[in-house]
Enzyme design. Structure first.
Site, PDB file in Angstrom:
ATOM      1  N   ARG A  46       0.862  -1.170  -0.058  1.00 43.51           N
ATOM      2  CA  ARG A  46      -0.023  -0.061   0.106  1.00 43.51           C
ATOM      3  C   ARG A  46       0.845   1.221   0.015  1.00 43.51           C
ATOM      4  O   ARG A  46       0.632   2.251  -0.735  1.00 43.51           O
ATOM      5  CB  ARG A  46      -0.856  -0.048   1.410  1.00 43.51           C
ATOM      6  CG  ARG A  46      -1.883   1.019   1.162  1.00 43.51           C
ATOM      7  CD  ARG A  46      -2.802   1.076  -0.002  1.00 43.51           C
ATOM      8  NE  ARG A  46      -3.608  -0.404  -0.198  1.00 43.51           N
ATOM      9  CZ  ARG A  46      -4.818  -0.643   0.036  1.00 43.51           C
ATOM     10  NH1 ARG A  46      -5.630   0.532   0.125  1.00 43.51           N
ATOM     11  NH2 ARG A  46      -5.284  -1.885  -0.216  1.00 43.51           N
ATOM     12  N   LYS A  80      -6.369   0.300   3.769  1.00 43.27           N
ATOM     13  CA  LYS A  80      -7.629  -0.545   4.162  1.00 43.27           C
ATOM     14  C   LYS A  80      -7.404  -1.251   5.464  1.00 43.27           C
ATOM     15  O   LYS A  80      -6.374  -2.094   5.466  1.00 43.27           O
ATOM     16  CB  LYS A  80      -7.953  -1.347   2.819  1.00 43.27           C
ATOM     17  CG  LYS A  80      -9.110  -2.172   3.012  1.00 43.27           C
ATOM     18  CD  LYS A  80      -9.243  -2.901   1.700  1.00 43.27           C
ATOM     19  CE  LYS A  80     -10.612  -3.933   1.758  1.00 43.27           C
ATOM     20  NZ  LYS A  80     -10.498  -4.742   0.716  1.00 43.27           N
TER      21      LYS A  80
END
Length: 87
Positions: A46, A80
């Site tokens: 990420r 997330k």
């Protein structure tokens, strides 16, 4: 300088770094591959995917282990399942 074939434009990369525990293993019989698994790998991914081309984006956990480096805060990134992480 490395150029993209047929386009003659410079290759631009992003790098994401996070520090933490991982699990490793060899996956496959015909074509065995060494793989890394775990939350640390997902967070590093990420960091990479939300970073800017030509830059290294590191998590706060990594920054804390390397205080001698000249870090520039980016304002954080939404991860997330974790919310906003400082980068």
């Amino acid at each position: 300088e490395v150029l993209v074939p047929r386009q003659n434009t410079p290759v631009q990369i992003r790098i994401g770094v996070h520090t933490g525990d991982v699990t490793t293993g060899v996956v496959g019989h015909k074509m065995p591959r060494f793989c890394l698994f775990g939350d640390t790998v997902n967070v590093a991914s990420r960091m990479e995917s939300t970073g800017k081309a030509g830059h290294i984006q590191a998590s706060e956990a990594t920054r804390d282990l390397l205080p001698q480096e000249d870090w520039v805060a980016t304002g954080g990134v939404e991860v997330k399942g974790k919310g906003t992480m400082k980068t």
